[in-house]
Design a protein around this motif. Structure first.
Motif, PDB file in Angstrom:
ATOM      1  N   MET A   1       0.824  -1.197   0.000  1.00 14.96           N
ATOM      2  CA  MET A   1       0.000   0.000   0.000  1.00 14.96           C
ATOM      3  C   MET A   1       0.870   1.264   0.000  1.00 14.96           C
ATOM      4  N   GLU A   2       2.061   1.153   0.618  1.00 15.62           N
ATOM      5  CA  GLU A   2       2.965   2.302   0.580  1.00 15.62           C
ATOM      6  C   GLU A   2       3.331   2.620  -0.866  1.00 15.62           C
ATOM      7  N   TYR A   3       3.625   1.580  -1.637  1.00 17.70           N
ATOM      8  CA  TYR A   3       3.972   1.786  -3.043  1.00 17.70           C
ATOM      9  C   TYR A   3       2.776   2.377  -3.791  1.00 17.70           C
ATOM     10  N   TYR A   4       1.588   1.857  -3.534  1.00 11.71           N
ATOM     11  CA  TYR A   4       0.369   2.326  -4.182  1.00 11.71           C
ATOM     12  C   TYR A   4       0.175   3.823  -3.943  1.00 11.71           C
ATOM     13  N   CYS A   5       0.494   4.287  -2.749  1.00  6.36           N
ATOM     14  CA  CYS A   5       0.332   5.703  -2.406  1.00  6.36           C
ATOM     15  C   CYS A   5       1.525   6.553  -2.819  1.00  6.36           C
ATOM     16  N   SER A   6       2.674   5.921  -3.043  1.00  8.55           N
ATOM     17  CA  SER A   6       3.864   6.717  -3.334  1.00  8.55           C
ATOM     18  C   SER A   6       4.009   7.075  -4.808  1.00  8.55           C
ATOM     19  N   TYR A   7       3.512   6.241  -5.715  1.00  5.43           N
ATOM     20  CA  TYR A   7       3.710   6.574  -7.128  1.00  5.43           C
ATOM     21  C   TYR A   7       2.645   7.518  -7.661  1.00  5.43           C
ATOM     22  N   GLN A   8       1.572   7.748  -6.900  1.00  7.33           N
ATOM     23  CA  GLN A   8       0.545   8.720  -7.282  1.00  7.33           C
ATOM     24  C   GLN A   8      -0.197   9.131  -6.019  1.00  7.33           C
ATOM     25  N   GLU A   9      -0.545  10.411  -5.937  1.00  6.82           N
ATOM     26  CA  GLU A   9      -1.311  10.877  -4.780  1.00  6.82           C
ATOM     27  C   GLU A   9      -2.648  10.141  -4.726  1.00  6.82           C
ATOM     28  N   ARG A  10      -3.043   9.752  -3.536  1.00  2.00           N
ATOM     29  CA  ARG A  10      -4.304   9.037  -3.344  1.00  2.00           C
ATOM     30  C   ARG A  10      -5.113   9.704  -2.249  1.00  2.00           C
ATOM     31  N   CYS A  11      -6.431   9.542  -2.334  1.00  3.65           N
ATOM     32  CA  CYS A  11      -7.291  10.013  -1.254  1.00  3.65           C
ATOM     33  C   CYS A  11      -7.683   8.802  -0.401  1.00  3.65           C
ATOM     34  N   HIS A  12      -8.260   9.059   0.746  1.00  2.00           N
ATOM     35  CA  HIS A  12      -8.654   7.984   1.665  1.00  2.00           C
ATOM     36  C   HIS A  12      -9.609   6.999   0.986  1.00  2.00           C
ATOM     37  N   LEU A  13     -10.542   7.523   0.216  1.00  2.00           N
ATOM     38  CA  LEU A  13     -11.533   6.680  -0.435  1.00  2.00           C
ATOM     39  C   LEU A  13     -10.874   5.673  -1.380  1.00  2.00           C
ATOM     40  N   GLU A  14      -9.925   6.125  -2.191  1.00  2.00           N
ATOM     41  CA  GLU A  14      -9.234   5.232  -3.122  1.00  2.00           C
ATOM     42  C   GLU A  14      -8.480   4.140  -2.371  1.00  2.00           C
ATOM     43  N   VAL A  15      -7.832   4.509  -1.282  1.00  3.12           N
ATOM     44  CA  VAL A  15      -7.080   3.542  -0.490  1.00  3.12           C
ATOM     45  C   VAL A  15      -8.029   2.522   0.130  1.00  3.12           C
ATOM     46  N   MET A  16      -9.144   2.996   0.679  1.00 10.52           N
ATOM     47  CA  MET A  16     -10.109   2.074   1.289  1.00 10.52           C
ATOM     48  C   MET A  16     -10.701   1.131   0.243  1.00 10.52           C
ATOM     49  N   GLN A  17     -10.980   1.644  -0.951  1.00 12.98           N
ATOM     50  CA  GLN A  17     -11.509   0.788  -2.011  1.00 12.98           C
ATOM     51  C   GLN A  17     -10.493  -0.285  -2.402  1.00 12.98           C
ATOM     52  N   LYS A  18      -9.243   0.075  -2.453  1.00 12.85           N
ATOM     53  CA  LYS A  18      -8.183  -0.880  -2.772  1.00 12.85           C
ATOM     54  C   LYS A  18      -8.076  -1.928  -1.664  1.00 12.85           C
ATOM     55  N   LEU A  19      -8.165  -1.485  -0.422  1.00 10.82           N
ATOM     56  CA  LEU A  19      -8.042  -2.409   0.715  1.00 10.82           C
ATOM     57  C   LEU A  19      -9.217  -3.388   0.785  1.00 10.82           C
ATOM     58  N   TYR A  20     -10.389  -2.978   0.309  1.00  8.56           N
ATOM     59  CA  TYR A  20     -11.538  -3.896   0.304  1.00  8.56           C
ATOM     60  C   TYR A  20     -11.272  -5.095  -0.602  1.00  8.56           C
ATOM     61  N   GLY A  21     -10.380  -4.939  -1.556  1.00  8.99           N
ATOM     62  CA  GLY A  21     -10.021  -6.039  -2.455  1.00  8.99           C
ATOM     63  C   GLY A  21      -9.182  -7.105  -1.780  1.00  8.99           C
ATOM     64  N   PHE A  22      -8.624  -6.791  -0.638  1.00 10.05           N
ATOM     65  CA  PHE A  22      -7.812  -7.755   0.116  1.00 10.05           C
ATOM     66  C   PHE A  22      -8.669  -8.385   1.214  1.00 10.05           C
ATOM     67  N   ALA A  23      -8.305  -9.552   1.630  1.00  9.66           N
ATOM     68  CA  ALA A  23      -9.063 -10.241   2.694  1.00  9.66           C
ATOM     69  C   ALA A  23      -8.599  -9.734   4.061  1.00  9.66           C
ATOM     70  N   LEU A  24      -9.003  -8.512   4.388  1.00  7.01           N
ATOM     71  CA  LEU A  24      -8.615  -7.898   5.661  1.00  7.01           C
ATOM     72  C   LEU A  24      -9.855  -7.582   6.480  1.00  7.01           C
ATOM     73  N   THR A  25      -9.698  -7.577   7.769  1.00  8.57           N
ATOM     74  CA  THR A  25     -10.799  -7.152   8.639  1.00  8.57           C
ATOM     75  C   THR A  25     -10.843  -5.623   8.637  1.00  8.57           C
ATOM     76  N   GLN A  26     -11.924  -5.075   9.153  1.00  8.38           N
ATOM     77  CA  GLN A  26     -12.055  -3.612   9.239  1.00  8.38           C
ATOM     78  C   GLN A  26     -10.931  -3.042  10.089  1.00  8.38           C
ATOM     79  N   HIS A  27     -10.605  -3.728  11.182  1.00 10.30           N
ATOM     80  CA  HIS A  27      -9.540  -3.259  12.077  1.00 10.30           C
ATOM     81  C   HIS A  27      -8.193  -3.225  11.344  1.00 10.30           C
ATOM     82  N   GLU A  28      -7.908  -4.245  10.561  1.00  5.08           N
ATOM     83  CA  GLU A  28      -6.644  -4.293   9.808  1.00  5.08           C
ATOM     84  C   GLU A  28      -6.592  -3.185   8.745  1.00  5.08           C
TER      85      GLU A  28
END
Length: 144
Positions: A1-28
């Motif tokens: 995710m650091e790489y995802y945010c470092s090569y282009q500016e991202r907003c919280h929404l984009e990051v959260m949408q990307k994270l939903y694609g991974f099998a993570l809990t809300q806390h993670e």
């Protein structure tokens, strides 16, 4: 995710949408976002400023379109205002002038009303203020 945010500016929404694609809990997911914010990979103000300036320069968007796009990304009014302040007024006016002349010349419509409509629709779609667009079309019609 650091790489995802470092090569282009991202907003919280984009990051959260990307994270939903991974099998993570809300806390993670929350922990990842907190880590990105703490290490300055994720910064909403920086995103808003960069987004506004780059869309203005690259796509010649007006302030209305930029505002709407930032609202879709769930940005606060304060951050949207900060982003729009990055666009210098003189540059905004110069870009509008150049864009209106270029757009007017590229429309080959013979019918004056249809040409006027196409011109206005194009600039309004790009998010330029209606008062500016209607003033410009009157001025260009007079000069034609």
């Amino acid at each position: 995710m650091e790489y995802y945010c470092s090569y282009q500016e991202r907003c919280h929404l984009e990051v959260m949408q990307k994270l939903y694609g991974f099998a993570l809990t809300q806390h993670e997911r929350d922990e990842v976002v907190v880590h990105l914010i703490q290490h300055n990979f994720l910064n909403e103000e920086r995103f808003a400023k960069t987004f506004a300036l780059s869309k203005f320069h690259q796509k010649k968007w007006g302030k209305i379109r930029i505002t709407n796009e930032l609202k879709q990304r769930q940005m606060s009014t304060f951050l949207i205002t900060k982003g729009l302040q990055e666009i210098p007024n003189h540059e905004y006016e110069e870009t509008f002038e150049t864009l209106t002349e270029k757009t007017w010349q590229t429309i080959t419509e013979k019918n004056a009303l249809k040409k006027r409509k196409k011109f206005c629709d194009t600039l309004l779609r790009k998010g330029w203020e209606s008062e500016l667009v209607y003033e410009a079309v009157k001025k260009l019609e007079k000069n034609s």
